[in-house]
Scaffold this active site. Structure first.
Site, PDB file in Angstrom:
ATOM      1  N   HIS A  34       5.323  24.356 -17.499  1.00  0.00           N
ATOM      2  CA  HIS A  34       5.823  25.530 -16.760  1.00  0.00           C
ATOM      3  C   HIS A  34       6.875  25.141 -15.725  1.00  0.00           C
ATOM      4  O   HIS A  34       7.194  25.936 -14.842  1.00  0.00           O
ATOM      5  CB  HIS A  34       4.662  26.326 -16.122  1.00  0.00           C
ATOM      6  N   THR A  35       7.372  23.944 -15.829  1.00  0.00           N
ATOM      7  CA  THR A  35       8.427  23.494 -14.921  1.00  0.00           C
ATOM      8  C   THR A  35       9.814  23.872 -15.442  1.00  0.00           C
ATOM      9  O   THR A  35      10.746  23.970 -14.666  1.00  0.00           O
ATOM     10  CB  THR A  35       8.369  21.967 -14.758  1.00  0.00           C
ATOM     11  N   ASP A  36       9.934  24.099 -16.774  1.00  0.00           N
ATOM     12  CA  ASP A  36      11.298  24.278 -17.326  1.00  0.00           C
ATOM     13  C   ASP A  36      12.003  25.502 -16.751  1.00  0.00           C
ATOM     14  O   ASP A  36      13.159  25.430 -16.333  1.00  0.00           O
ATOM     15  CB  ASP A  36      11.316  24.255 -18.870  1.00  0.00           C
ATOM     16  N   GLY A  75       1.337  29.770 -33.532  1.00  0.00           N
ATOM     17  CA  GLY A  75       0.638  30.168 -32.305  1.00  0.00           C
ATOM     18  C   GLY A  75      -0.214  29.062 -31.706  1.00  0.00           C
ATOM     19  O   GLY A  75      -1.149  29.321 -30.960  1.00  0.00           O
ATOM     20  N   SER A 101       5.896  26.452 -32.794  1.00  0.00           N
ATOM     21  CA  SER A 101       6.203  26.936 -34.139  1.00  0.00           C
ATOM     22  C   SER A 101       7.405  27.890 -34.091  1.00  0.00           C
ATOM     23  O   SER A 101       8.245  27.871 -34.996  1.00  0.00           O
ATOM     24  CB  SER A 101       4.988  27.645 -34.729  1.00  0.00           C
ATOM     25  N   GLU A 104      14.896  34.603 -27.879  1.00  0.00           N
ATOM     26  CA  GLU A 104      13.532  34.918 -27.376  1.00  0.00           C
ATOM     27  C   GLU A 104      13.617  35.883 -26.205  1.00  0.00           C
ATOM     28  O   GLU A 104      12.832  36.816 -26.088  1.00  0.00           O
ATOM     29  CB  GLU A 104      12.808  33.642 -26.936  1.00  0.00           C
ATOM     30  N   ASP A 125      11.152  24.023 -25.441  1.00  0.00           N
ATOM     31  CA  ASP A 125      10.743  23.969 -26.852  1.00  0.00           C
ATOM     32  C   ASP A 125      11.961  23.896 -27.760  1.00  0.00           C
ATOM     33  O   ASP A 125      12.005  23.107 -28.709  1.00  0.00           O
ATOM     34  CB  ASP A 125       9.925  25.218 -27.212  1.00  0.00           C
ATOM     35  N   TYR A 163       2.346  34.796 -19.418  1.00  0.00           N
ATOM     36  CA  TYR A 163       3.472  33.881 -19.239  1.00  0.00           C
ATOM     37  C   TYR A 163       4.529  34.468 -18.288  1.00  0.00           C
ATOM     38  O   TYR A 163       4.925  33.833 -17.322  1.00  0.00           O
ATOM     39  CB  TYR A 163       4.085  33.574 -20.611  1.00  0.00           C
TER      40      TYR A 163
END
Ligand code: GLA
Length: 394
Positions: free
Chosen positions: A35-37, A122, A127, A166, A178, A228
């Site tokens: 969760h740093t990105d 998932g 993926s 996304e 990712d 998220y």
């Protein structure tokens, strides 16, 4: 490339094997830096050998037809009507990438696409990024060829375009980790990536005597349904509070651990304060982990993995009973140096650093306890690092 896959392509779309091209893009495991990105911070992922393969062949019209080896229903779409497909259950990631590519000025052509997804869906092993990057590479390669354009495709740009898909098409405000790892991974390497300016360093993973074992909770979840985006906005609120003393800070990554402890009371909301504490300490753990791996200090790296999980459980609150059970049981086994969740959390996978000789016992014991407590089985993969997005010449 398996002959059966090419045969399935011909069964679905007709014609012959001539003109079919193959593109591959892998999933990833993040070693540390969660969760740093999206806070402009550091991450340390490695691409896996598990990947999505797409077979692609150009058409003479503006239609994109998509199917996957594990699906029965073909998706038919039109390049000039891409706004229509956002709510598809499958195919939306691919068409989102097509949409962003066209917005960025790429000239695409119609095509038939067959997907073979080997990254468990998932599972927190990216993926979706694997599908996005394989699609981006296929669409740009076919589009270029249809116009006689020859160029090397910029994979970092493909990663950014996939991330934009996304955000704009799927509606998940993910970070860049990712997509970047899927695009740029290298066998035997982890990527130490600075998400603020996308500079990176490849760090060899030498784990003599140890293995990284990935364990899948098999709990189904999607980022869209998870908290998220809520976490992301909590971080933004934390930054606004700290901007009172650090007006120039654009990301939480610009706040040091010392400064956080000095000024944390500026963040009145206790929950937001906890989220920020995770981010600032996690960034420091990534840097320490990179240094530990460079000097082959696996013990220190293992401890940092444990601290990362504990922080994600207690401060960021994204673990849950499934991930916590896997991690706690893993740590009970001799020869396990560290164990943590990897990816977004809320289900998905853990990664554990396990002495080679203990791998079988690890799988057996963790598997048993998990099934007993959670009621269904976990899956185990011995992680092998692989290369990033590429074309395979048939
Ligand atoms: C998901 C997102 C990434 C990153 C991780 C958490 O995988 O797609 O951008 O935020 O969660 O580290």
């Amino acid at each position: 490339m398996s002959k059966e896959l090419i045969q399935s392509f011909i069964t679905y779309f007709g014609g012959e094997s001539k003109g079919i091209r193959a593109f591959v893009s892998p999933g990833r495991v993040n070693l540390i830096g969660e969760h740093t990105d999206y806070n402009g911070g550091f991450v340390f992922p490695a691409a896996l050998t598990m990947a999505t393969t797409v077979l692609a062949r150009p058409r003479s019209d503006r239609q994109i037809n998509l199917i996957a080896t594990d699906l029965k229903q073909m998706v038919y779409a039109y390049l000039d009507e891409l706004y229509k497909y956002k709510t598809l259950k499958w195919g939306n990631y691919q068409l989102g990438v097509a949409d962003e590519l066209q917005k960025a000025g790429y000239i695409l052509c119609g095509c038939d696409l067959l997907y073979d997804d080997k990254v468990p869906l998932g599972s927190g092993l990216s993926s979706s990024a694997a599908i996005e990057l394989a699609t981006a590479l296929a669409l740009v390669s076919l589009g270029d060829a249809s116009q006689g354009v020859k160029r090397e495709i910029d994979l970092v740009e493909m990663a950014k375009i996939s991330q934009a898909a996304e955000h704009n098409y799927i509606g998940v405000k993910c970070g860049i980790m990712d997509q970047f790892a899927s695009a740029m991974g290298k066998k035997g390497m982890a990527i130490f990536l600075d998400c603020r300016d996308l500079t990176w360093e490849m760090v060899p993973i030498k784990m003599s005597g140890y293995k990284l074992i990935i364990t899948n909770t098999n709990k189904k979840r999607s980022l869209g349904e998870s908290k998220y985006d809520e976490r992301r906005s909590e971080c933004e609120r934390g930054l606004v509070c700290l901007n009172k003393v650090f007006p120039k800070a654009r990301y939480l990554r610009e706040i040091s651990v010392d400064d956080f402890y000095k000024y944390k009371n500026l963040i009145e909301d206790e929950i937001v304060r906890k989220r920020v504490e995770h981010i600032v300490t996690e960034n420091e753990r990534v840097i320490k982990s990179v240094n530990a791996l460079k000097r082959n200090d696996l013990k220190t790296f293992g401890k940092l993995m444990n601290a990362s999980h504990d922080s994600l459980r207690d401060l960021y609150e994204v673990t849950g009973i499934e991930l916590d059970t896997l991690v706690m049981e893993a740590r009970n086994i001799d020869g396990v140096l560290g164990s943590r969740m990897t990816g977004a959390g809320f289900g998905g996978c853990t990664v554990s650093l396990v002495e080679e000789d203990m791998a079988d016992e690890f799988i057996q014991r963790v598997g048993e306890v998990y099934k007993q407590r959670i009621g269904y089985s976990a899956s185990f993969y011995i992680s092998e690092t692989g290369n990033g997005s590429r074309e395979i010449i048939l």
